[in-house]
Design a protein around this motif. Structure first.
Motif, mmCIF file in Angstrom:
data_model
loop_
_atom_site.group_PDB
_atom_site.id
_atom_site.type_symbol
_atom_site.label_atom_id
_atom_site.label_comp_id
_atom_site.label_asym_id
_atom_site.label_seq_id
_atom_site.Cartn_x
_atom_site.Cartn_y
_atom_site.Cartn_z
ATOM 1 N N GLN A 1 0.905 -1.179 0.077
ATOM 2 C CA GLN A 1 -0.237 -0.044 -0.217
ATOM 3 C C GLN A 1 1.214 1.398 -0.033
ATOM 4 O OE1 GLN A 1 -3.564 -0.080 2.530
ATOM 5 N NE2 GLN A 1 -2.604 -1.507 3.614
ATOM 6 N N ASN B 1 9.128 -3.153 5.794
ATOM 7 C CA ASN B 1 8.507 -3.242 4.610
ATOM 8 C C ASN B 1 9.849 -3.929 3.672
ATOM 9 O OD1 ASN B 1 7.012 -0.351 4.663
ATOM 10 N ND2 ASN B 1 5.865 -2.375 4.986
ATOM 11 N N GLY C 1 11.097 -7.636 5.445
ATOM 12 C CA GLY C 1 9.910 -8.466 5.578
ATOM 13 C C GLY C 1 9.358 -8.937 4.097
ATOM 14 N N LYS D 1 -8.344 -2.394 12.121
ATOM 15 C CA LYS D 1 -8.385 -1.102 11.651
ATOM 16 C C LYS D 1 -9.602 -0.190 11.814
ATOM 17 C CE LYS D 1 -4.892 -1.202 8.029
ATOM 18 N NZ LYS D 1 -4.351 -0.984 6.862
ATOM 19 N N GLY E 1 2.903 -12.589 5.031
ATOM 20 C CA GLY E 1 3.097 -12.732 6.479
ATOM 21 C C GLY E 1 1.727 -13.182 7.342
ATOM 22 N N LYS F 1 9.723 -10.193 11.183
ATOM 23 C CA LYS F 1 8.854 -9.320 11.659
ATOM 24 C C LYS F 1 9.501 -8.291 12.073
ATOM 25 C CE LYS F 1 4.108 -8.689 13.642
ATOM 26 N NZ LYS F 1 3.275 -9.037 14.301
ATOM 27 N N SER G 1 5.689 0.251 11.361
ATOM 28 C CA SER G 1 4.444 0.453 10.388
ATOM 29 C C SER G 1 4.896 1.746 9.628
ATOM 30 C CB SER G 1 3.305 0.522 11.182
ATOM 31 O OG SER G 1 2.316 0.276 10.271
HETATM 32 N N1 AQP Z 1 7.301 -4.646 10.540
HETATM 33 C C1 AQP Z 1 7.107 -5.446 9.474
HETATM 34 N N2 AQP Z 1 8.239 -6.463 9.428
HETATM 35 C C2 AQP Z 1 8.312 -7.622 8.517
HETATM 36 N N3 AQP Z 1 7.276 -7.271 7.415
HETATM 37 C C3 AQP Z 1 6.474 -6.278 7.259
HETATM 38 N N4 AQP Z 1 5.698 -5.686 6.322
HETATM 39 C C4 AQP Z 1 4.981 -4.571 6.746
HETATM 40 N N5 AQP Z 1 5.555 -4.319 7.930
HETATM 41 C C5 AQP Z 1 6.241 -5.195 8.436
HETATM 42 C C6 AQP Z 1 5.285 -6.301 5.189
HETATM 43 O O1 AQP Z 1 5.372 -5.507 4.318
HETATM 44 C C7 AQP Z 1 4.439 -5.659 3.177
HETATM 45 C C8 AQP Z 1 3.613 -4.289 3.080
HETATM 46 O O2 AQP Z 1 2.129 -4.654 2.767
HETATM 47 P P1 AQP Z 1 1.317 -3.411 2.953
HETATM 48 O O3 AQP Z 1 1.615 -2.151 2.388
HETATM 49 O O4 AQP Z 1 -0.122 -3.962 2.671
HETATM 50 O O5 AQP Z 1 0.953 -3.074 4.510
HETATM 51 P P2 AQP Z 1 0.942 -3.526 5.956
HETATM 52 O O6 AQP Z 1 1.478 -4.659 5.743
HETATM 53 O O7 AQP Z 1 0.053 -3.033 6.686
HETATM 54 O O8 AQP Z 1 2.468 -2.645 6.315
HETATM 55 P P3 AQP Z 1 2.607 -1.314 7.043
HETATM 56 O O9 AQP Z 1 3.976 -0.748 6.638
HETATM 57 O O10 AQP Z 1 2.182 -1.711 8.590
HETATM 58 O O11 AQP Z 1 1.442 -0.462 6.335
HETATM 59 P P4 AQP Z 1 0.451 0.252 7.100
HETATM 60 O O12 AQP Z 1 1.000 1.477 8.020
HETATM 61 O O13 AQP Z 1 -0.268 1.406 5.917
HETATM 62 O O14 AQP Z 1 -0.640 -0.569 7.870
HETATM 63 C C9 AQP Z 1 3.565 -6.919 3.617
HETATM 64 O O15 AQP Z 1 4.195 -7.996 2.721
HETATM 65 C C10 AQP Z 1 3.891 -7.061 5.246
HETATM 66 O O16 AQP Z 1 3.868 -8.347 5.557
#
Ligand code: AQP
Length: 334
Positions: free
Chosen positions: A13, A22, A25, A115, A149, A187, A199
């Motif tokens: 996203q 990101n 992971g 969320k 994940g 993670k 995040s």
């Molecule tokens: N902290 C993390 N450690 C390992 N992997 C991670 N991913 C995200 N944060 C970590 C992996 O990155 C990808 C991004 O997926 P996404 O953009 O759909 O959003 P997400 O998983 O919700 O990541 P964020 O950074 O926490 O975004 P926001 O803040 O918008 O919710 C995925 O493959 C995820 O597993």
């Protein structure tokens, strides 16, 4: 593009600047997977608007994300790198699949509950049907595998359920995707609260290392990382801050936690924290250099976007037309 290789779909996203989480992971693994699979790596900007976004920021971040995919090493000739909003099949299939998804299934999704609690003033229907759009993303390309994940496993399960339900009625229309579970996906946790994942939408910039942070910023953030008063480098759940730093160090150097514990035996946090900062800065430097070069080359990036949108549209339309025919929509007159 589609030969004998299996098909892989994944996306991120454009909800913020990419973090080290990101990268370690997901993105760095995507690069490795692209040797083995035919990959569709999408910037899922349509998912991003389930949470309110600033339009100018969203547009900028989406482009920056796509540029980072390339800077991280994804070859845009071999991999299909594109914006979800440029390929209308995602929304079209999502509508159809909405009609094959039950409210009860969506009600069980933990991401929706999380969320909704976080954005109590904007619990929109898109947030609720997010997994259906994700199912469409995956099924449109007949993906065999989806790297996920632990947090996304429930969404892959519902995708499989929807695909199987549809296939049971209309025949083998969709490939039922498998989760790609590689080497234990690391993670990465917040530097300010190691019980929470790092995040990109975290409001505290000190909680995350952003991929474009310069070395001074990286060193400062690690220096301020929350740890504990134990004072020794151990890989233990009782020291979540240090455990997280060990994980980061391991991922950057491709070593195991035992080796780190041995390397820093008898040393304190004042030595360990800057050492982690140094390896992270070393890993990010080539990516940052490449990003800065690519960003200046507007015509090149525009060309990639155009060519890959066409590629994604071609493959997704094949699936979409098949689905439309199966469910009984009138044929198009050419
Ligand atoms: N902290 C993390 N450690 C390992 N992997 C991670 N991913 C995200 N944060 C970590 C992996 O990155 C990808 C991004 O997926 P996404 O953009 O759909 O959003 P997400 O998983 O919700 O990541 P964020 O950074 O926490 O975004 P926001 O803040 O918008 O919710 C995925 O493959 C995820 O597993």
């Amino acid at each position: 593009m589609l030969g004998d290789e299996k098909i892989l779909f994944s996306g991120m996203q454009s909800t913020g600047n990419l973090t080290l989480g990101n990268y370690l992971g997901a993105l760095s693994n995507w690069v490795k997977l692209s040797d083995e699979y035919t990959c569709f790596y999408c910037v899922v900007d349509m998912h991003s608007i389930t949470v309110r976004q600033n339009p100018a920021e969203l547009r900028k971040r989406a482009r920056s994300l796509l540029t980072l995919y390339i800077a991280a090493g994804l070859d845009p000739e071999k991999n299909c790198l594109y914006y979800q909003s440029h390929v209308s099949g995602h929304a079209e299939l999502a509508w159809i699949l909405n009609c094959f998804t039950y409210m009860g299934e969506l009600n069980r999704m933990t991401q929706f509950k999380d969320k909704a609690a976080k954005h109590a003033d904007n619990i929109n229907a898109g947030l609720f049907t997010y997994p259906v759009l994700m199912a469409s993303d995956i099924l449109l390309y007949q993906a065999d595998v989806v790297p996920v994940g632990a947090d996304q496993m429930q969404h892959l399960e519902i995708t499989r359920d929807i695909a199987q339900r549809f296939n049971a009625i209309y025949g083998d229309v969709f490939t039922v995707p498998e989760a790609y579970v590689g080497k234990a996906g690391r993670k990465i946790m917040s530097l300010q609260d190691p019980t929470k994942k790092m995040s990109k939408s975290d409001e505290n910039p000190n909680a995350s290392i952003y991929l474009m942070d310069d070395k001074d910023t990286i060193m400062r953030k690690f220096k301020r990382a929350v740890t504990d008063s134990e004072g020794c480098i151990r890989y233990s759940d009782e020291q979540p801050g240090i455990k997280n730093l060990i994980d980061i160090y391991c991922a950057c150097k491709n070593i195991e936690p035992e080796a780190v514990v041995k390397e820093f035996d008898g040393k304190g946090y004042a030595e360990f924290k800057p050492a982690v900062g140094e390896v992270v800065a070393d890993v990010l430097l080539p990516l940052q250099k490449r990003y800065n070069e690519l960003e200046k080359d507007k015509a090149y990036i525009d060309g990639i976007i155009k060519a890959n949108t066409e590629k994604a549209t071609y493959y997704s339309t094949k699936t979409l037309r098949k689905v439309q025919k199966k469910i009984g929509f009138p044929e198009r007159i050419r």
